[in-house]
Scaffold this motif. Structure first.
Motif, PDB file in Angstrom:
ATOM      1  N   GLY A  72      25.677  -2.540  65.977  1.00  0.00           N
ATOM      2  CA  GLY A  72      27.038  -2.851  65.570  1.00  0.00           C
ATOM      3  C   GLY A  72      27.939  -3.126  66.743  1.00  0.00           C
ATOM      4  N   LEU A  73      29.127  -3.595  66.424  1.00  0.00           N
ATOM      5  CA  LEU A  73      30.146  -3.784  67.445  1.00  0.00           C
ATOM      6  C   LEU A  73      30.685  -2.425  67.889  1.00  0.00           C
ATOM      7  N   ALA A  74      31.164  -2.371  69.116  1.00  0.00           N
ATOM      8  CA  ALA A  74      31.733  -1.130  69.638  1.00  0.00           C
ATOM      9  C   ALA A  74      32.761  -1.469  70.700  1.00  0.00           C
ATOM     10  N   PRO A  75      34.010  -1.685  70.319  1.00  0.00           N
ATOM     11  CA  PRO A  75      35.037  -1.984  71.311  1.00  0.00           C
ATOM     12  C   PRO A  75      35.235  -0.808  72.258  1.00  0.00           C
ATOM     13  N   MET A  76      35.666  -1.090  73.470  1.00  0.00           N
ATOM     14  CA  MET A  76      35.903  -0.031  74.439  1.00  0.00           C
ATOM     15  C   MET A  76      37.121   0.788  74.008  1.00  0.00           C
ATOM     16  N   ARG A  77      36.943   2.098  73.893  1.00  0.00           N
ATOM     17  CA  ARG A  77      38.008   2.962  73.397  1.00  0.00           C
ATOM     18  C   ARG A  77      38.604   3.800  74.518  1.00  0.00           C
ATOM     19  N   ARG A  78      39.910   3.997  74.460  1.00  0.00           N
ATOM     20  CA  ARG A  78      40.573   4.925  75.368  1.00  0.00           C
ATOM     21  C   ARG A  78      40.672   6.277  74.682  1.00  0.00           C
TER      22      ARG A  78
ATOM     23  N   ALA B  21      42.827   6.771  65.041  1.00  0.00           N
ATOM     24  CA  ALA B  21      43.527   6.972  66.318  1.00  0.00           C
ATOM     25  C   ALA B  21      42.771   6.403  67.505  1.00  0.00           C
ATOM     26  N   ASN B  22      41.449   6.259  67.394  1.00  0.00           N
ATOM     27  CA  ASN B  22      40.676   5.730  68.517  1.00  0.00           C
ATOM     28  C   ASN B  22      40.536   4.215  68.491  1.00  0.00           C
ATOM     29  N   ASN B  23      41.207   3.566  67.556  1.00  0.00           N
ATOM     30  CA  ASN B  23      41.220   2.107  67.533  1.00  0.00           C
ATOM     31  C   ASN B  23      41.915   1.599  68.792  1.00  0.00           C
ATOM     32  N   PRO B  24      41.292   0.696  69.548  1.00  0.00           N
ATOM     33  CA  PRO B  24      41.927   0.210  70.779  1.00  0.00           C
ATOM     34  C   PRO B  24      43.331  -0.324  70.579  1.00  0.00           C
ATOM     35  N   ALA B  25      43.598  -0.908  69.422  1.00  0.00           N
ATOM     36  CA  ALA B  25      44.931  -1.450  69.175  1.00  0.00           C
ATOM     37  C   ALA B  25      45.993  -0.356  69.126  1.00  0.00           C
ATOM     38  N   ALA B  26      45.581   0.879  68.858  1.00  0.00           N
ATOM     39  CA  ALA B  26      46.526   2.001  68.822  1.00  0.00           C
ATOM     40  C   ALA B  26      46.686   2.657  70.181  1.00  0.00           C
TER      41      ALA B  26
ATOM     42  N   THR C 235      40.429  -6.393  68.386  1.00  0.00           N
ATOM     43  CA  THR C 235      41.618  -6.567  67.568  1.00  0.00           C
ATOM     44  C   THR C 235      41.321  -6.533  66.094  1.00  0.00           C
ATOM     45  N   GLY C 236      40.064  -6.569  65.717  1.00  0.00           N
ATOM     46  CA  GLY C 236      39.720  -6.607  64.314  1.00  0.00           C
ATOM     47  C   GLY C 236      39.470  -8.002  63.793  1.00  0.00           C
ATOM     48  N   GLU C 237      39.720  -9.022  64.596  1.00  0.00           N
ATOM     49  CA  GLU C 237      39.419 -10.375  64.154  1.00  0.00           C
ATOM     50  C   GLU C 237      37.904 -10.588  64.154  1.00  0.00           C
ATOM     51  N   PRO C 238      37.369 -11.276  63.158  1.00  0.00           N
ATOM     52  CA  PRO C 238      35.911 -11.451  63.093  1.00  0.00           C
ATOM     53  C   PRO C 238      35.373 -12.206  64.299  1.00  0.00           C
ATOM     54  N   VAL C 239      34.231 -11.782  64.791  1.00  0.00           N
ATOM     55  CA  VAL C 239      33.577 -12.517  65.856  1.00  0.00           C
ATOM     56  C   VAL C 239      32.745 -13.625  65.226  1.00  0.00           C
TER      57      VAL C 239
ATOM     58  N   LEU D 239      36.777   1.139  64.743  1.00  0.00           N
ATOM     59  CA  LEU D 239      36.620  -0.237  64.270  1.00  0.00           C
ATOM     60  C   LEU D 239      37.665  -0.627  63.232  1.00  0.00           C
ATOM     61  N   GLU D 240      38.055  -1.881  63.275  1.00  0.00           N
ATOM     62  CA  GLU D 240      38.807  -2.488  62.179  1.00  0.00           C
ATOM     63  C   GLU D 240      37.822  -2.800  61.041  1.00  0.00           C
ATOM     64  N   PRO D 241      38.321  -2.970  59.805  1.00  0.00           N
ATOM     65  CA  PRO D 241      37.405  -3.267  58.696  1.00  0.00           C
ATOM     66  C   PRO D 241      36.485  -4.449  58.970  1.00  0.00           C
ATOM     67  N   SER D 242      37.003  -5.510  59.589  1.00  0.00           N
ATOM     68  CA  SER D 242      36.183  -6.703  59.828  1.00  0.00           C
ATOM     69  C   SER D 242      35.122  -6.479  60.891  1.00  0.00           C
TER      70      SER D 242
END
Length: 568
Positions: free
Chosen positions: A69-75, A109-114, A52-56, A522-525
């Motif tokens: 780095g972080l790498a959220p699962m992307r669709r 466009a590959n941000n999971p939130a989108a 979501t972009g919230e800091p871990v 990734l989100e900026p954070s």
């Protein structure tokens, strides 16, 4: 009735059972809710910190020492899905138009939130998969070259599954697809069996999502990506599609994880401009928050010459300008921000007031005092304005957030209710002066509007103008408020602004940061300093050479390793 029609009208639940079975056989349980899992709504959980972009919690400690780095699962995005389907079938099968379009709000466009899969989106994915499956059934001879039968089906499942899942099928996955084929083939024949397998695979989480379970643990909570996962990252970054045979074979041989091998393959992919060009163009458009400005978005009475033909030509010119910079002998961030060389067709030649090419598009050099660099492209200027106003706040905000990587807080809830009144016919400079003195507006608007005023020689459709709305000569003086001496101070017009931005290490580092974020959604954070700092430093050292940035990124630990968060 053909199998495809029966699937479309009544067997959705049955298909989802097969998809759920594939999910279980792949051992991909966990915190992410996958599309198609039986009994759920088809939603993807993005409440966890790393999507979501919230800091871990304490993120810099997680990659210190190795730069992971972080790498959220992307669709897959819509563009990636379309390219992948076409490539899986060598262009014989057209992707379904119903696949969900990524909703981008000032991001990538590959941000999971989108790419959250709602129930309606899951249905759209199903329809797109069925569309492909039906084409396979209807044209089976173009899809499968072997003689119909069990052996042929097994070969197809092994080959298609390997390319669709971007790795060899697990035994349980293979068996599940074979069982599905046998069940359908016994009732409806070979073509329907193969088409139904395709329909299920194109909805499977292993196809829709870029899974990165990784291999060896490098240190606590940091894993090394497998060769197949690296092949996937690389191909979707530079081609927006599934890995080709060369990448898959290198992955199978265990040769792709070495940084030099990754860089060598990145060079190969970049050299194929037919594939890499559109993928890179998408980055630049998303980076610049550009998605097109149709004629209806501009006031027809004020700008009667701005029609869809001109809007389309501006759109093409933007891509051709970027492609020209990347294909030049100096593909740098400096050239991107200062070059006056572009391409025009008859429409754009008329807009610029230059001689049109004999036919099609041709290269021209525009006046450097008017049209230098990316920020003077009419498409972007039209995008970052309103239907009637040049909107310095939008143009200034673009520079502040996308070129300087600064964060601008959202306006207060009562901002519109407390907006100041402006005299009729006031210029944007006069409006800005009023706004800066109004209540608490100056703190944030002072970061944006003074930069945006430097764009005032361009009207709301990006045309050059000498006179302001009140008939007075345009005043295009602007100012960058910054603690960086390379950036801070007054400037006059976009030419001076472009030169200043091009000479700033802050801008160069920001571009590297933006491309890194784009590469992993990734989100900026989520762009951890310990991962992105080495990439930024190398880009600055290269003189802002954009191809060097891409090669540095793919060979970096930030690309090859992944931080595992507590939620996983």
């Amino acid at each position: 009735m053909r199998r495809g029609a029966r699937i479309r009208t009544g067997a959705v639940a049955g298909l989802r059972r097969w998809i759920a079975a594939l999910l279980l056989t792949g051992c991909y349980g966990g915190r992410h809710d996958m599309v198609g899992a039986e009994g759920d709504s088809g939603g993807t959980d993005t409440s966890e910190d790393d999507s979501t972009g919230e800091p871990v919690e304490d993120p810099t400690e997680d990659c210190a020492g190795v730069g992971a780095g972080l790498a959220p699962m992307r669709r897959l995005t819509k563009a990636q899905y379309d390219n992948t389907v076409r490539d899986l079938f060598d262009g014989v099968v057209e992707p379904g138009s119903t696949f969900p379009i990524s909703i981008i709000h000032e991001g990538y466009a590959n941000n999971p939130a989108a790419n959250i899969v709602s129930l309606s989106a899951a249905e759209d994915i199903l329809l797109a998969a069925e569309h492909a499956g039906q084409q396979v059934i209807d044209d089976i001879g173009s899809i499968v070259s072997c003689d119909p039968g069990a052996t042929c089906a097994e070969g197809f499942i092994d080959d298609f599954g390997r390319r669709a899942f971007r790795r060899p099928l697990l035994p349980a996955e293979r068996q599940a697809l074979l069982d599905l084929y046998v069940q359908v083939e016994s009732e409806d024949g070979f073509a329907d069996g193969i088409g139904t397998v395709v329909t299920v695979v194109l909805q499977a989480p292993q196809f829709l999502y870029l899974f990165e379970e990784g291999g060896a643990e490098v240190e606590a909570d940091v894993i090394e990506l497998t060769d197949f996962e690296l092949a996937t990252r690389l191909s979707y970054l530079l081609w927006d599609t599934t890995p080709d045979e060369e990448l898959l074979q290198l992955a199978e041989a265990g040769l792709l994880h070495e940084p030099e091998q990754l860089r060598e393959q990145a060079q190969r992919l970049l050299a194929d401009s037919a594939r890499s060009g559109p993928a890179l163009d998408r980055f630049f458009r998303e980076w610049m928050h550009f998605d097109g400005v149709p004629a209806y978005e501009k006031d027809a009475a004020l700008f009667p010459g701005y029609d869809d033909a001109l809007a389309g030509a501006m759109d093409q010119e933007l891509s051709r300008f970027i492609d020209g910079v990347l294909g030049s002998g100096e593909p740098t961030i400096e050239r991107l921000l200062t070059s006056s060389v572009t391409q025009v067709d008859a429409t754009m030649a008329g807009f610029y007031g230059v001689t049109p090419p004999a036919s099609g598009w041709g290269e021209v050099t525009l006046p450097a005092e008017q049209r230098p660099g990316l920020l003077s492209r009419p498409a972007l200027l039209a995008e970052h304005s309103t239907g009637t106003s040049s909107a310095p706040i939008f143009r200034g905000r673009l520079v502040r957030t996308q070129l300087l990587c600064d964060s601008i807080p959202p306006p207060p809830d009562d901002a519109m209710a407390n907006a100041p009144e402006y005299p009729e016919g006031a210029t944007e400079r006069e409006k800005t002066e009023i706004l800066m003195d109004h209540m608490n507006c100056g703190a944030c608007h002072g970061l944006m509007n003074p930069i945006g005023l430097g764009f005032e020689r361009f009207d709301p459709v990006g045309a050059w103008r000498e006179l302001d709305v009140d008939g007075s000569p345009v005043d295009a003086r602007g100012e960058v408020l910054s603690g960086d001496p390379q950036l801070a101070g007054e400037f006059d017009g976009v030419p001076q602004l472009g030169e200043r931005l091009a000479g700033s290490d802050v801008v160069t580092a920001c571009f590297a940061n933006q491309f890194y974020r784009h590469s992993l959604g990734l989100e900026p954070s989520q762009a951890l300093a310990c991962a992105v700092d080495p990439i930024e430093e190398a880009f600055i050292a290269s003189g802002g050479d954009i191809p060097s940035l891409l090669l540095e990124l793919v060979g970096s630990n930030a690309f090859r390793l992944r931080v595992v968060t507590e939620e996983e």
